[in-house]
Design a protein around this motif. Structure first.
Motif, PDB file in Angstrom:
ATOM      1  N   SER A 496       0.825  -1.209   0.000  1.00 16.97           N
ATOM      2  CA  SER A 496       0.000   0.000   0.000  1.00 16.97           C
ATOM      3  C   SER A 496       0.858   1.256   0.000  1.00 16.97           C
ATOM      4  O   SER A 496       2.056   1.226   0.310  1.00 16.97           O
ATOM      5  CB  SER A 496      -0.934   0.000   1.204  1.00 16.97           C
ATOM      6  N   THR A 497       0.226   2.348  -0.350  1.00 15.82           N
ATOM      7  CA  THR A 497       0.944   3.630  -0.382  1.00 15.82           C
ATOM      8  C   THR A 497       1.476   3.950   1.006  1.00 15.82           C
ATOM      9  O   THR A 497       0.883   3.618   2.033  1.00 15.82           O
ATOM     10  CB  THR A 497       0.008   4.754  -0.846  1.00 15.82           C
ATOM     11  N   GLY A 498       2.631   4.621   1.009  1.00 15.15           N
ATOM     12  CA  GLY A 498       3.242   4.979   2.279  1.00 15.15           C
ATOM     13  C   GLY A 498       4.723   5.223   2.129  1.00 15.15           C
ATOM     14  O   GLY A 498       5.254   5.323   1.013  1.00 15.15           O
ATOM     15  N   THR A 499       5.397   5.308   3.248  1.00 18.98           N
ATOM     16  CA  THR A 499       6.836   5.556   3.261  1.00 18.98           C
ATOM     17  C   THR A 499       7.493   4.624   4.279  1.00 18.98           C
ATOM     18  O   THR A 499       6.834   4.098   5.176  1.00 18.98           O
ATOM     19  CB  THR A 499       7.147   7.013   3.643  1.00 18.98           C
ATOM     20  N   GLY A 500       8.806   4.469   4.108  1.00 18.25           N
ATOM     21  CA  GLY A 500       9.577   3.724   5.095  1.00 18.25           C
ATOM     22  C   GLY A 500      10.127   2.418   4.587  1.00 18.25           C
ATOM     23  O   GLY A 500       9.875   2.001   3.451  1.00 18.25           O
ATOM     24  N   PRO A 501      10.904   1.721   5.435  1.00 20.78           N
ATOM     25  CA  PRO A 501      11.569   0.477   5.043  1.00 20.78           C
ATOM     26  C   PRO A 501      10.573  -0.626   4.704  1.00 20.78           C
ATOM     27  O   PRO A 501       9.514  -0.745   5.323  1.00 20.78           O
ATOM     28  CB  PRO A 501      12.403   0.105   6.277  1.00 20.78           C
ATOM     29  N   ILE A 502      10.944  -1.434   3.709  1.00 21.98           N
ATOM     30  CA  ILE A 502      10.141  -2.609   3.360  1.00 21.98           C
ATOM     31  C   ILE A 502      10.990  -3.879   3.379  1.00 21.98           C
ATOM     32  O   ILE A 502      10.444  -4.986   3.391  1.00 21.98           O
ATOM     33  CB  ILE A 502       9.485  -2.451   1.976  1.00 21.98           C
ATOM     34  N   ILE A 503      12.320  -3.744   3.374  1.00 21.25           N
ATOM     35  CA  ILE A 503      13.232  -4.896   3.364  1.00 21.25           C
ATOM     36  C   ILE A 503      14.404  -4.616   4.315  1.00 21.25           C
ATOM     37  O   ILE A 503      14.945  -3.494   4.341  1.00 21.25           O
ATOM     38  CB  ILE A 503      13.789  -5.170   1.943  1.00 21.25           C
ATOM     39  N   GLU A 504      14.800  -5.664   5.078  1.00 24.37           N
ATOM     40  CA  GLU A 504      16.033  -5.608   5.871  1.00 24.37           C
ATOM     41  C   GLU A 504      16.957  -6.723   5.398  1.00 24.37           C
ATOM     42  O   GLU A 504      16.552  -7.887   5.306  1.00 24.37           O
ATOM     43  CB  GLU A 504      15.741  -5.760   7.355  1.00 24.37           C
ATOM     44  N   ILE A 505      18.196  -6.321   5.063  1.00 25.37           N
ATOM     45  CA  ILE A 505      19.216  -7.280   4.617  1.00 25.37           C
ATOM     46  C   ILE A 505      20.242  -7.397   5.737  1.00 25.37           C
ATOM     47  O   ILE A 505      20.772  -6.381   6.219  1.00 25.37           O
ATOM     48  CB  ILE A 505      19.897  -6.808   3.323  1.00 25.37           C
ATOM     49  N   TYR A 506      20.539  -8.644   6.150  1.00 23.00           N
ATOM     50  CA  TYR A 506      21.480  -8.893   7.245  1.00 23.00           C
ATOM     51  C   TYR A 506      22.836  -9.301   6.655  1.00 23.00           C
ATOM     52  O   TYR A 506      22.985 -10.387   6.095  1.00 23.00           O
ATOM     53  CB  TYR A 506      20.950  -9.990   8.159  1.00 23.00           C
ATOM     54  N   TYR A 507      23.795  -8.403   6.766  1.00 23.46           N
ATOM     55  CA  TYR A 507      25.110  -8.648   6.176  1.00 23.46           C
ATOM     56  C   TYR A 507      26.108  -9.114   7.233  1.00 23.46           C
ATOM     57  O   TYR A 507      26.138  -8.598   8.365  1.00 23.46           O
ATOM     58  CB  TYR A 507      25.650  -7.368   5.541  1.00 23.46           C
ATOM     59  N   ASP A 508      26.926 -10.078   6.826  1.00 23.03           N
ATOM     60  CA  ASP A 508      28.144 -10.397   7.568  1.00 23.03           C
ATOM     61  C   ASP A 508      29.290  -9.618   6.935  1.00 23.03           C
ATOM     62  O   ASP A 508      29.347  -9.464   5.706  1.00 23.03           O
ATOM     63  CB  ASP A 508      28.460 -11.897   7.511  1.00 23.03           C
ATOM     64  N   ILE A 509      30.240  -9.142   7.760  1.00 20.67           N
ATOM     65  CA  ILE A 509      31.345  -8.328   7.258  1.00 20.67           C
ATOM     66  C   ILE A 509      32.643  -9.095   7.447  1.00 20.67           C
ATOM     67  O   ILE A 509      32.912  -9.663   8.535  1.00 20.67           O
ATOM     68  CB  ILE A 509      31.430  -6.974   7.985  1.00 20.67           C
ATOM     69  N   ALA A 510      33.471  -9.080   6.402  1.00 22.26           N
ATOM     70  CA  ALA A 510      34.772  -9.740   6.484  1.00 22.26           C
ATOM     71  C   ALA A 510      35.591  -9.137   7.617  1.00 22.26           C
ATOM     72  O   ALA A 510      35.523  -7.941   7.896  1.00 22.26           O
ATOM     73  CB  ALA A 510      35.515  -9.596   5.156  1.00 22.26           C
ATOM     74  N   ASN A 511      36.381  -9.999   8.272  1.00 22.98           N
ATOM     75  CA  ASN A 511      37.208  -9.550   9.404  1.00 22.98           C
ATOM     76  C   ASN A 511      38.479  -8.897   8.871  1.00 22.98           C
ATOM     77  O   ASN A 511      39.533  -9.529   8.769  1.00 22.98           O
ATOM     78  CB  ASN A 511      37.533 -10.731  10.313  1.00 22.98           C
ATOM     79  N   ASP A 512      38.345  -7.611   8.525  1.00 26.78           N
ATOM     80  CA  ASP A 512      39.460  -6.858   7.947  1.00 26.78           C
ATOM     81  C   ASP A 512      39.537  -5.509   8.662  1.00 26.78           C
ATOM     82  O   ASP A 512      38.855  -4.552   8.287  1.00 26.78           O
ATOM     83  CB  ASP A 512      39.234  -6.665   6.451  1.00 26.78           C
ATOM     84  N   PRO A 513      40.345  -5.435   9.756  1.00 29.76           N
ATOM     85  CA  PRO A 513      40.419  -4.187  10.520  1.00 29.76           C
ATOM     86  C   PRO A 513      40.812  -2.984   9.671  1.00 29.76           C
ATOM     87  O   PRO A 513      40.501  -1.837  10.013  1.00 29.76           O
ATOM     88  CB  PRO A 513      41.483  -4.484  11.587  1.00 29.76           C
ATOM     89  N   GLY A 514      41.453  -3.212   8.546  1.00 29.45           N
ATOM     90  CA  GLY A 514      41.865  -2.105   7.697  1.00 29.45           C
ATOM     91  C   GLY A 514      40.698  -1.365   7.052  1.00 29.45           C
ATOM     92  O   GLY A 514      40.872  -0.269   6.498  1.00 29.45           O
ATOM     93  N   LEU A 515      39.507  -1.961   7.128  1.00 26.28           N
ATOM     94  CA  LEU A 515      38.335  -1.312   6.543  1.00 26.28           C
ATOM     95  C   LEU A 515      37.795  -0.180   7.418  1.00 26.28           C
ATOM     96  O   LEU A 515      37.042   0.681   6.938  1.00 26.28           O
ATOM     97  CB  LEU A 515      37.214  -2.337   6.313  1.00 26.28           C
ATOM     98  N   ILE A 516      38.136  -0.201   8.697  1.00 22.91           N
ATOM     99  CA  ILE A 516      37.561   0.780   9.620  1.00 22.91           C
ATOM    100  C   ILE A 516      37.910   2.200   9.158  1.00 22.91           C
ATOM    101  O   ILE A 516      39.064   2.496   8.830  1.00 22.91           O
ATOM    102  CB  ILE A 516      38.057   0.541  11.053  1.00 22.91           C
ATOM    103  N   GLY A 517      36.866   3.038   9.124  1.00 26.87           N
ATOM    104  CA  GLY A 517      37.036   4.429   8.689  1.00 26.87           C
ATOM    105  C   GLY A 517      36.794   4.644   7.211  1.00 26.87           C
ATOM    106  O   GLY A 517      36.885   5.776   6.732  1.00 26.87           O
ATOM    107  N   THR A 518      36.442   3.559   6.476  1.00 28.23           N
ATOM    108  CA  THR A 518      36.165   3.707   5.042  1.00 28.23           C
ATOM    109  C   THR A 518      34.672   3.484   4.784  1.00 28.23           C
ATOM    110  O   THR A 518      33.956   2.917   5.613  1.00 28.23           O
ATOM    111  CB  THR A 518      36.982   2.706   4.212  1.00 28.23           C
ATOM    112  N   THR A 519      34.250   3.933   3.620  1.00 32.05           N
ATOM    113  CA  THR A 519      32.858   3.721   3.197  1.00 32.05           C
ATOM    114  C   THR A 519      32.841   3.167   1.784  1.00 32.05           C
ATOM    115  O   THR A 519      33.774   3.391   0.996  1.00 32.05           O
ATOM    116  CB  THR A 519      32.052   5.032   3.223  1.00 32.05           C
ATOM    117  N   ILE A 520      31.757   2.449   1.465  1.00 35.23           N
ATOM    118  CA  ILE A 520      31.559   1.922   0.120  1.00 35.23           C
ATOM    119  C   ILE A 520      30.125   2.247  -0.301  1.00 35.23           C
ATOM    120  O   ILE A 520      29.238   2.371   0.545  1.00 35.23           O
ATOM    121  CB  ILE A 520      31.791   0.402   0.059  1.00 35.23           C
TER     122      ILE A 520
END
Length: 611
Positions: A496-520
């Protein structure tokens, strides 16, 4: 000179005393003046006697009785009917045998040539008139109808047919007979009508009125006195009678002394829209005439004025508050004054900071342009600009207020963040839809390849959940290298018409401390949207970003949780500052915001030994 208006439709003709009003039915001369005046070309023997037209010639003055006395009415050309009324007091039963009507006269003259039609006793005659005198007999027909009498109206109506020219002779509207000329000797070009009164019948065949019905044109706008802004369009209007041909329209700037064509051979519809020149003129008149002829013609009876205008432009729509939908065609309209020939049309999607050309050199008089909206233009800070640059002068106008260009459906990725080496980092896909949506498929791409969606325990289903308005729906999904594809189809209902989230995706993140402070970027693609009828809908797509963070670490240098992070979280929870892309590094309970519960959890991270 008195001219009767038989009907209420008014035309204008030139009379000796000036411009007078006459009717669509015809012109009637009642001879209520001392002399014939300028609308007649008559033999010198004709005179006005006590409101009647009389031939004063007698045997004593001419030595002969004859029909060679013509009075031609020249106030209107090409008559389609003529009639005369015998005087009730100045004519006799004998005298009415000595009067006839002249038709198809070839000149506005007392010596014109044409036809003479009259009744003498029991016979209706058709004679030629040659140089103002009776010629040869062309036809006759006997009639047993009652002889015309004083006070009666005699009418002659010509008819041009393929085999002959016919003349119907009527008395008081009743047909008494028809005569014809099989050679069709006269009737070409401009013609006139008149009367012939036999001589030596003074005070026996007087007529008290003469009437013709002729083609005419009457200009009804402008008629004089108007002040028309230069450079503006106005509708010239006129009426006409007995005119089936096209017309020519002209304008005079010197009260009718000279004429400048506006348009030729245009339909005689009674209206013609024209843009008046942007110049100062005070003695203007309009003329409408039968194409290629000087008559019939109608002319504005008085002068009107054209005033030169300072060029201006005014945007009429969109003018603020409109909500347009991508992929549709919308009309831009404007009003202009003055000498502006073409305009350029622009839009700004940032309330005037920048602008983009929509269309150049659009005719200014058109006043509108239909704009196919781009499928990738979205803004609530839209305005339209219409402008014309002339040398160093710029004439322009823009929408008074902003309007918006929107999509019926907006699918977007909400910015998210998570700590390397962790699971169940939620990325929410939102949808703002102004219509009910039956089906939706899309792809979310992770360009880093560091995110992956696990399977639900003991299933082959990815850990992706419908939420909000889509909570009861079934989600189908697949995962490839660096992307996940998701589809929602509701076979029994709609989103129905409206606004807001309709899907939640649950991600696992690789264990790479070098990623901290970056964005994709998390980008949307392969989006298909269908409405409740299964028809495709254009949607707006907004990508998001995923920030790699350390939980509870909101302030650089990243990698540790300290008092600066706690202080910032408190400010965010109290609404003193806005969160940034690293919001979820402080969203400890993963509910999409930072509140006091998140602050307490980060405090425990900072001071784990404090009870």
């Amino acid at each position: 000179m008195k001219w009767k208006c038989i009907l209420t439709v008014i035309m204008t003709v030139f009379l000796a005393s000036g411009l007078q009003a006459v009717s669509a039915q015809g012109l009637t001369d009642e001879f209520d003046r001392p002399s014939l005046g300028g609308n007649w070309a008559a033999h010198p023997a004709f005179a006005i006697d006590a409101g009647t037209l009389v031939n004063t010639s007698t045997n004593a003055t001419t030595g002969v009785e004859n029909w060679s006395f013509l009075a031609t009415f020249i106030g209107a050309a090409n008559p389609v009917e003529a009639s005369m009324v015998f005087s009730a007091t100045k004519s006799t039963a004998e005298g009415v045998n000595g009067a006839g009507i002249a038709m198809y006269l070839n000149a506005p003259s007392a010596t014109a040539s044409g036809y003479l039609i009259y009744r003498r006793y029991g016979t209706i005659y058709l004679y030629s008139m040659v140089n103002g005198a009776m010629g040869s007999k062309l036809n006759e027909t006997a009639t047993s109808a009652t002889q015309p009498a004083p006070g009666d109206r005699v009418t002659v109506t010509p008819r041009k047919l393929a085999d002959a020219t016919y003349f119907d002779y009527k008395v008081n509207g009743v047909l008494q007979g028809t005569v014809k000329d099989v050679n069709k000797t006269y009737g070409a070009g401009t013609t006139y009508a008149g009367v012939v009164l036999y001589s030596n019948y003074a005070n026996k065949n007087n007529i008290e009125s003469f009437n013709i019905r002729a083609p005419f044109i009457n200009v009804t706008y402008p008629v004089g006195g108007e002040v028309i802004p230069g450079g503006t369009s106005r509708t010239i209007t006129w009426t006409s009678e007995e005119v089936t041909e096209n017309v020519d329209i002209s304008i005079s700037y010197d009260s009718g002394g000279t004429w400048t064509p506006i348009v030729t051979n245009v339909s005689n519809s009674g209206t013609y829209s024209w843009t008046f020149p942007d110049q100062d003129h005070t003695t203007c008149r309009i003329k409408v005439a039968k194409t290629g002829a000087s008559m019939p013609a109608g002319i504005s009876p008085a002068d009107f004025t054209i005033e030169q205008q300072t060029p201006t432009l005014q945007v009429l729509s969109p003018n603020g508050g409109e909500q347009w939908i991508i992929g549709t065609t919308q009309r831009i309209t404007w009003r202009k004054t003055g000498s502006i020939d073409v305009v350029d049309i622009y839009y700004t999607d940032d309330n005037g900071i920048t602008r983009t050309l929509i269309q150049g050199s659009v005719p200014a008089d058109q006043g509108y342009f239909d704009w196919p909206l781009p499928t990738n233009l979205y803004s609530d800070q839209m305005k339209v600009i219409v402008e014309k640059n002339v040398l160093d002068q710029r004439y322009f106008d823009e929408s008074d207020n902003v309007f918006s260009i929107q999509a019926l459906v907006h699918v977007y990725v909400q910015n998210a963040s998570g700590e390397p080496g962790t699971s169940d980092n939620i990325v929410r896909i939102g949808m703002d839809n102004k219509i009910n949506v039956w089906a939706l498929t899309f792809r979310v791409t992770d360009s880093s390849g560091k995110l992956s969606v696990p399977f639900l325990p003991s299933t082959t289903n990815l850990k992706i959940s419908p939420v909000g308005r889509a909570k009861q729906l079934t989600v189908a999904s697949t995962q490839g290298t660096g992307y996940v594809s998701i589809g929602i189809v509701n076979m029994t209902g709609v989103i129905s018409t409206g606004t807001g989230p309709i899907i939640e995706i649950y991600y696992d993140i690789a264990n790479d401390p070098g990623l901290i402070g970056t964005t994709i970027p998390l980008s949307l693609s392969a989006v298909l949207i269908a409405d409740i009828n299964g028809q495709p809908v254009l949607g707006r797509l907004t990508n998001g970003v995923f920030s790699f963070v350390k939980a509870g670490d909101l302030v650089s240098p990243f990698g540790t949780v300290d008092d600066l992070d706690i202080a910032k979280m408190i400010d965010i929870a109290l609404g003193k500052v806005a969160p940034d892309d690293f919001l979820l590094s402080g969203d400890m309970d993963n509910d999409g915001d930072i509140d006091i519960f998140d602050v307490l959890q980060v405090y425990d991270l900072r001071y784990p030994t404090i009870i």
